[in-house]
Design an enzyme around this catalytic site. Structure first.
Site, PDB file in Angstrom:
ATOM      1  N   LYS A 123      75.599  32.627  68.629  1.00 34.05           N
ATOM      2  CA  LYS A 123      74.703  33.590  67.977  1.00 34.05           C
ATOM      3  C   LYS A 123      74.980  33.671  66.473  1.00 34.05           C
ATOM      4  O   LYS A 123      74.059  33.626  65.665  1.00 34.05           O
ATOM      5  CB  LYS A 123      74.890  35.003  68.576  1.00 34.05           C
TER       6      LYS A 123
ATOM      7  N   ARG B 291      73.734  45.509  72.559  1.00 34.91           N
ATOM      8  CA  ARG B 291      74.555  44.932  73.619  1.00 34.91           C
ATOM      9  C   ARG B 291      74.455  45.733  74.904  1.00 34.91           C
ATOM     10  O   ARG B 291      75.052  45.358  75.901  1.00 34.91           O
ATOM     11  CB  ARG B 291      76.013  44.919  73.174  1.00 34.91           C
TER      12      ARG B 291
ATOM     13  N   ARG C 134      87.503  28.281  68.495  1.00 35.57           N
ATOM     14  CA  ARG C 134      86.839  28.983  67.384  1.00 35.57           C
ATOM     15  C   ARG C 134      87.866  29.412  66.351  1.00 35.57           C
ATOM     16  O   ARG C 134      88.937  29.905  66.683  1.00 35.57           O
ATOM     17  CB  ARG C 134      86.097  30.216  67.910  1.00 35.57           C
TER      18      ARG C 134
ATOM     19  N   ARG D 183      90.791  34.591  66.451  1.00 33.59           N
ATOM     20  CA  ARG D 183      90.639  36.023  66.710  1.00 33.59           C
ATOM     21  C   ARG D 183      91.477  36.449  67.912  1.00 33.59           C
ATOM     22  O   ARG D 183      91.553  35.736  68.895  1.00 33.59           O
ATOM     23  CB  ARG D 183      89.167  36.345  66.980  1.00 33.59           C
TER      24      ARG D 183
ATOM     25  N   ARG E 109      85.497  39.632  78.433  1.00 38.58           N
ATOM     26  CA  ARG E 109      84.275  39.781  77.624  1.00 38.58           C
ATOM     27  C   ARG E 109      83.068  39.180  78.323  1.00 38.58           C
ATOM     28  O   ARG E 109      81.956  39.701  78.220  1.00 38.58           O
ATOM     29  CB  ARG E 109      84.480  39.135  76.248  1.00 38.58           C
TER      30      ARG E 109
HETATM   31  P1  ADP Z   1      81.001  37.517  69.740  1.00 39.69           P
HETATM   32  O1  ADP Z   1      80.267  36.997  68.546  1.00 39.69           O
HETATM   33  O2  ADP Z   1      82.093  36.601  70.141  1.00 39.69           O
HETATM   34  O3  ADP Z   1      80.107  37.876  70.876  1.00 39.69           O
HETATM   35  P2  ADP Z   1      81.254  39.891  68.192  1.00 39.69           P
HETATM   36  O4  ADP Z   1      81.860  39.514  66.895  1.00 39.69           O
HETATM   37  O5  ADP Z   1      79.775  40.064  68.228  1.00 39.69           O
HETATM   38  O6  ADP Z   1      81.711  38.836  69.291  1.00 39.69           O
HETATM   39  O7  ADP Z   1      81.894  41.228  68.735  1.00 39.69           O
HETATM   40  C1  ADP Z   1      83.292  41.380  68.853  1.00 39.69           C
HETATM   41  C2  ADP Z   1      83.585  42.691  69.563  1.00 39.69           C
HETATM   42  O8  ADP Z   1      83.082  43.787  68.784  1.00 39.69           O
HETATM   43  C3  ADP Z   1      82.925  42.857  70.927  1.00 39.69           C
HETATM   44  O9  ADP Z   1      83.667  42.260  71.964  1.00 39.69           O
HETATM   45  C4  ADP Z   1      82.859  44.382  71.047  1.00 39.69           C
HETATM   46  O10 ADP Z   1      84.109  44.933  71.388  1.00 39.69           O
HETATM   47  C5  ADP Z   1      82.562  44.804  69.612  1.00 39.69           C
HETATM   48  N1  ADP Z   1      81.098  44.945  69.363  1.00 39.69           N
HETATM   49  C6  ADP Z   1      80.346  44.204  68.517  1.00 39.69           C
HETATM   50  N2  ADP Z   1      79.061  44.610  68.550  1.00 39.69           N
HETATM   51  C7  ADP Z   1      78.996  45.624  69.453  1.00 39.69           C
HETATM   52  C8  ADP Z   1      77.940  46.443  69.953  1.00 39.69           C
HETATM   53  N3  ADP Z   1      76.668  46.292  69.537  1.00 39.69           N
HETATM   54  N4  ADP Z   1      78.255  47.381  70.881  1.00 39.69           N
HETATM   55  C9  ADP Z   1      79.506  47.552  71.316  1.00 39.69           C
HETATM   56  N5  ADP Z   1      80.537  46.799  70.898  1.00 39.69           N
HETATM   57  C10 ADP Z   1      80.300  45.841  69.970  1.00 39.69           C
HETATM   58  P1  ADP Z   2      78.864  33.947  68.966  1.00 34.52           P
HETATM   59  O1  ADP Z   2      78.477  34.539  67.659  1.00 34.52           O
HETATM   60  O2  ADP Z   2      77.730  33.901  69.950  1.00 34.52           O
HETATM   61  O3  ADP Z   2      80.081  34.563  69.558  1.00 34.52           O
HETATM   62  P2  ADP Z   2      79.704  31.599  67.395  1.00 34.52           P
HETATM   63  O4  ADP Z   2      78.511  31.294  66.558  1.00 34.52           O
HETATM   64  O5  ADP Z   2      80.857  32.242  66.747  1.00 34.52           O
HETATM   65  O6  ADP Z   2      79.233  32.417  68.719  1.00 34.52           O
HETATM   66  O7  ADP Z   2      80.173  30.230  68.100  1.00 34.52           O
HETATM   67  C1  ADP Z   2      81.282  30.201  69.010  1.00 34.52           C
HETATM   68  C2  ADP Z   2      82.109  28.943  68.776  1.00 34.52           C
HETATM   69  O8  ADP Z   2      81.359  27.776  69.156  1.00 34.52           O
HETATM   70  C3  ADP Z   2      82.499  28.716  67.319  1.00 34.52           C
HETATM   71  O9  ADP Z   2      83.747  28.084  67.279  1.00 34.52           O
HETATM   72  C4  ADP Z   2      81.402  27.786  66.781  1.00 34.52           C
HETATM   73  O10 ADP Z   2      81.867  27.005  65.703  1.00 34.52           O
HETATM   74  C5  ADP Z   2      81.112  26.931  68.025  1.00 34.52           C
HETATM   75  N1  ADP Z   2      79.701  26.523  68.140  1.00 34.52           N
HETATM   76  C6  ADP Z   2      78.595  27.189  67.702  1.00 34.52           C
HETATM   77  N2  ADP Z   2      77.456  26.515  68.001  1.00 34.52           N
HETATM   78  C7  ADP Z   2      77.851  25.392  68.662  1.00 34.52           C
HETATM   79  C8  ADP Z   2      77.147  24.292  69.254  1.00 34.52           C
HETATM   80  N3  ADP Z   2      75.797  24.224  69.250  1.00 34.52           N
HETATM   81  N4  ADP Z   2      77.884  23.321  69.849  1.00 34.52           N
HETATM   82  C9  ADP Z   2      79.233  23.401  69.900  1.00 34.52           C
HETATM   83  N5  ADP Z   2      79.967  24.399  69.367  1.00 34.52           N
HETATM   84  C10 ADP Z   2      79.290  25.398  68.742  1.00 34.52           C
END
Ligand code: ADP
Ligand code: ADP
Ligand code: ZN
Length: 214
Positions: A13, A88, A127, A160, A171
């Site tokens: 995302k 979320r 990541r 992280r 998660r």
């Molecule tokens: P990822 O990109 O790996 O899904 P995020 O960076 O979006 O993770 O979020 C990291 C953490 O921050 C989540 O696991 C949650 O604990 C918190 N968080 C982020 N956005 C929200 C939201 N909209 N509602 C509740 N918790 C959130």
């Molecule tokens: P989210 O925001 O949904 O948690 P991220 O954008 O941070 O996800 O991506 C999660 C991990 O996967 C990161 O290490 C990123 O560099 C990698 N990644 C993102 N897009 C791709 C893809 N299309 N193929 C392989 N790895 C990817």
């Protein structure tokens, strides 16, 4: 264009939201980045959010909804934005819709990036994130030019705390329970579009641009 990104943690995302924001010249709003910045600065919000994040759970709705509603009401969001990591939960989505409806607005697209759980576990261990500017890399798939250093701002990259395998499992459970129901929610509003997130990141992006039709 008001967009939201749906998908499991690690689906890509953030990676896609940044590319979308750049192409369409709209702000990228990541609630995860906002929380991490608050934790780094030691704010009250950061202190409250940290324990939930470390445990792999969600931060309570009341700590996130007003913050986002406020943010999307700012001047730079006039022509749209891409929300990454929000909503979320169903109550978060309802609050956003209610806030938008006040000005006759709505979410245009909920971009659902689909990646199976197994690929997620593999992706998260690799990541690496820059806490200074929010850029993300993958040690194998999308490596930085210099190991451990952010291409964009030169700061060090970190693994992280919540990307450890046990926390990722938790998660994913939370995702399936509380966030996945949003797919149906946005389908019912004819806003949901589905993208195969297992492709190369540039192919995923091309597919999104095609769907947005611009
Ligand atoms: P990822 O990109 O790996 O899904 P995020 O960076 O979006 O993770 O979020 C990291 C953490 O921050 C989540 O696991 C949650 O604990 C918190 N968080 C982020 N956005 C929200 C939201 N909209 N509602 C509740 N918790 C959130
Ligand atoms: P989210 O925001 O949904 O948690 P991220 O954008 O941070 O996800 O991506 C999660 C991990 O996967 C990161 O290490 C990123 O560099 C990698 N990644 C993102 N897009 C791709 C893809 N299309 N193929 C392989 N790895 C990817
Ligand atoms: Zn950086």
């Amino acid at each position: 264009m008001k967009l939201i990104m749906l998908g499991a943690p690690g689906a890509g995302k953030g990676t896609q939201a940044k590319m979308i924001a750049e192409k369409y010249n709209i702000p990228h709003i990541s609630t995860g980045d906002i929380f991490r910045a608050n934790i780094k600065e030691g704010t009250e919000l950061g202190k409250k959010a940290k324990s939930y994040m470390d445990a792999g759970g969600l931060v309570p709705d009341e700590l996130v909804v007003d913050l986002v509603v406020d943010r999307v009401g700012q001047a730079d969001c006039k022509n749209g934005y891409v929300l990454d990591g929000f909503p979320r939960t169903i109550p978060q989505a309802e609050s956003l819709d209610a806030a938008l409806a006040k000005t006759g607005d709505k979410v245009d697209y909920a971009i659902n990036i689909e990646v199976p759980d197994q690929n997620i576990i593999d992706r998260m261990g690799g990541r690496r994130a820059c806490v200074a500017c929010g850029a993300t890399y993958h040690i194998v798939n999308i490596p930085p030019k210099k190991e451990g250093v952010c291409d964009k701002c030169g700061e060090s990259l970190i693994l992280r705390d919540d990307d450890k395998p046990e926390t990722v499992k938790k998660r994913l459970e939370v995702y399936h329970e509380q966030t996945e129901p949003l797919i149906k929610y946005y389908k019912a509003k004819n806003a949901e579009v589905e993208i195969d997130g297992t492709m190369d990141m540039n192919d995923v992006f091309d597919a999104i641009v095609k769907l947005l039709g611009a």
